[in-house]
Design an enzyme around this catalytic site. Structure first.
Site, PDB file in Angstrom:
ATOM      1  N   GLY A  93       0.819  -1.219   0.000  1.00 21.32           N
ATOM      2  CA  GLY A  93       0.000   0.000   0.000  1.00 21.32           C
ATOM      3  C   GLY A  93       0.843   1.254   0.000  1.00 21.32           C
ATOM      4  O   GLY A  93       0.578   2.193   0.755  1.00 21.32           O
ATOM      5  N   ALA A  94       1.837   1.291  -0.883  1.00 21.52           N
ATOM      6  CA  ALA A  94       2.841   2.366  -0.826  1.00 21.52           C
ATOM      7  C   ALA A  94       2.661   3.433  -1.894  1.00 21.52           C
ATOM      8  O   ALA A  94       3.564   4.240  -2.111  1.00 21.52           O
ATOM      9  CB  ALA A  94       4.242   1.769  -0.933  1.00 21.52           C
ATOM     10  N   SER A  95       1.518   3.477  -2.553  1.00 21.71           N
ATOM     11  CA  SER A  95       1.328   4.464  -3.620  1.00 21.71           C
ATOM     12  C   SER A  95       0.911   5.827  -3.100  1.00 21.71           C
ATOM     13  O   SER A  95       0.958   6.814  -3.839  1.00 21.71           O
ATOM     14  CB  SER A  95       0.280   3.965  -4.620  1.00 21.71           C
ATOM     15  OG  SER A  95      -0.987   3.826  -3.995  1.00 21.71           O
ATOM     16  N   LYS A 152      -7.505  -5.064  13.024  1.00 21.66           N
ATOM     17  CA  LYS A 152      -6.222  -4.588  13.542  1.00 21.66           C
ATOM     18  C   LYS A 152      -5.910  -5.203  14.908  1.00 21.66           C
ATOM     19  O   LYS A 152      -4.746  -5.473  15.229  1.00 21.66           O
ATOM     20  CB  LYS A 152      -6.239  -3.060  13.633  1.00 21.66           C
ATOM     21  CG  LYS A 152      -6.362  -2.368  12.280  1.00 21.66           C
ATOM     22  CD  LYS A 152      -5.168  -2.592  11.376  1.00 21.66           C
ATOM     23  CE  LYS A 152      -5.208  -1.719  10.135  1.00 21.66           C
ATOM     24  NZ  LYS A 152      -4.008  -1.838   9.305  1.00 21.66           N
ATOM     25  N   TYR A 194     -12.932  -2.844  11.090  1.00 17.68           N
ATOM     26  CA  TYR A 194     -11.574  -2.290  10.993  1.00 17.68           C
ATOM     27  C   TYR A 194     -10.809  -2.514  12.295  1.00 17.68           C
ATOM     28  O   TYR A 194      -9.689  -3.048  12.287  1.00 17.68           O
ATOM     29  CB  TYR A 194     -11.678  -0.801  10.684  1.00 17.68           C
ATOM     30  CG  TYR A 194     -10.370  -0.056  10.573  1.00 17.68           C
ATOM     31  CD1 TYR A 194      -9.441  -0.393   9.600  1.00 17.68           C
ATOM     32  CD2 TYR A 194     -10.091   1.016  11.416  1.00 17.68           C
ATOM     33  CE1 TYR A 194      -8.241   0.317   9.481  1.00 17.68           C
ATOM     34  CE2 TYR A 194      -8.907   1.733  11.298  1.00 17.68           C
ATOM     35  CZ  TYR A 194      -7.985   1.379  10.338  1.00 17.68           C
ATOM     36  OH  TYR A 194      -6.813   2.081  10.220  1.00 17.68           O
ATOM     37  N   ASN A 246       1.599  -2.295   5.403  1.00 19.35           N
ATOM     38  CA  ASN A 246       0.885  -1.030   5.553  1.00 19.35           C
ATOM     39  C   ASN A 246      -0.498  -1.045   4.903  1.00 19.35           C
ATOM     40  O   ASN A 246      -1.407  -0.360   5.366  1.00 19.35           O
ATOM     41  CB  ASN A 246       1.720   0.100   4.942  1.00 19.35           C
ATOM     42  CG  ASN A 246       0.934   1.383   4.825  1.00 19.35           C
ATOM     43  OD1 ASN A 246       0.668   2.073   5.805  1.00 19.35           O
ATOM     44  ND2 ASN A 246       0.524   1.720   3.602  1.00 19.35           N
ATOM     45  N   ASP A 301      -3.484  -7.309  -4.931  1.00 13.51           N
ATOM     46  CA  ASP A 301      -4.547  -7.109  -3.954  1.00 13.51           C
ATOM     47  C   ASP A 301      -4.255  -8.066  -2.817  1.00 13.51           C
ATOM     48  O   ASP A 301      -4.363  -9.291  -2.976  1.00 13.51           O
ATOM     49  CB  ASP A 301      -5.897  -7.413  -4.590  1.00 13.51           C
ATOM     50  CG  ASP A 301      -7.053  -7.272  -3.609  1.00 13.51           C
ATOM     51  OD1 ASP A 301      -6.805  -7.040  -2.410  1.00 13.51           O
ATOM     52  OD2 ASP A 301      -8.212  -7.416  -4.047  1.00 13.51           O
TER      53      ASP A 301
END
Length: 266
Positions: A14-16, A161, A157, A92, A65
């Site tokens: 998720g580094a974009s 986590k 969510y 991330n 994904d």
């Protein structure tokens, strides 16, 4: 100046954009070569790769994904081909999944859990296989203060986590014999585009909840990540902490803003 991650090979999921982007760039500034994972934002990932390459590091974008275990395996195959090894994994990538408690559907629950918890586990498992062969490594999970405080409209969510918190302890024990460390930290309110779009007064409203008096910038998460990735934390595994300006100590939530954010995601 000594670089703390010189010639380390790192994957950031998720580094974009957002925190993931800041962390990927932060790793590169400390000397690491970085694989930039993305799901839908190829343009954003390519920009991060260009910035890292401009620092003289190796970098490439890899789509997957992480809710799909098959795609995870393919991604790690690409990393093995291009890097040959993996020293650091930063889990991330994740989704929020805003939903009123009484409107949670099986589909919504599964979507959030599959991305955040299952995806993090299987990324960690594939990374651990590579690290085991290389005699060690560091896995870093990015969590959230929501799993500590309890907040409205984010039950899936927070549950996902919270599962990562338990998983961190379990995997720390099982991976320790292979010199693989795994730790987790949870950011507090952070000025990423998603939050700022949900709430135009985000910085003011949420900053008022934080003892240090401000919301975080994505770059505030770089230092803790570098610490966990480097030898500075060589005797640290199975740990959880929060990077939140003291928010979890005070524990106040602006509930009206939680409702407003939910309305935008309905």
């Amino acid at each position: 100046m000594k670089l703390k991650l010189r010639d380390k090979y790192v994957l950031v999921t998720g580094a974009s954009k957002g925190i993931g982007k800041a962390i990927a760039l932060g790793m590169a500034r400390e000397g690491a070569h970085v694989a930039v994972n993305y799901n839908s934002d190829k343009a954003g990932a390519d920009e991060v790769v260009e910035e890292i390459a401009a620092m003289g590091r190796q970098s490439f974008a890899v789509r997957a994904d992480i809710a799909d275990v098959g795609q995870i395996k393919e991604m790690f195959g690409v990393i093995a081909d291009k890097f040959g090894r993996l020293d650091v994994l930063i889990n991330n990538a994740g989704i929020t999944g805003w939903t009123d408690l009484f409107e949670v559907t099986e589909e919504k629950w599964d979507t959030v859990i599959n991305t955040n918890l299952r995806g993090t586990f299987f990324c960690s498992l594939e990374a651990a296989k590579m690290m085991k062969e290389a005699a060690g490594g560091s896995i870093i999970n990015i969590s959230t203060i929501c799993a500590e405080l309890g907040v409205k409209n984010l039950v899936a969510y927070a549950s996902s986590k919270g599962g990562i918190h338990a998983m961190t302890k379990q995997m720390a024990v099982e991976l320790a014999p292979f010199n693989i460390r795994i730790n987790t930290f949870g950011p507090g309110a952070t000025n990423v585009d998603r939050n700022l779009q949900d709430d135009p007064s985000y910085k003011t409203t949420w900053g008022a909840m934080v003892p240090l008096g401000r919301t975080a910038e994505p770059e505030d998460m770089v230092g803790p990540t570098v610490f966990l990735a480097s030898d500075d934390s060589a005797y640290m595994t199975g740990q959880l902490f929060f990077v939140d300006g003291g928010w979890t100590v005070r524990g106040k939530i602006p509930e009206s803003n939680m409702d407003a954010a939910l309305d935008k995601h309905r």
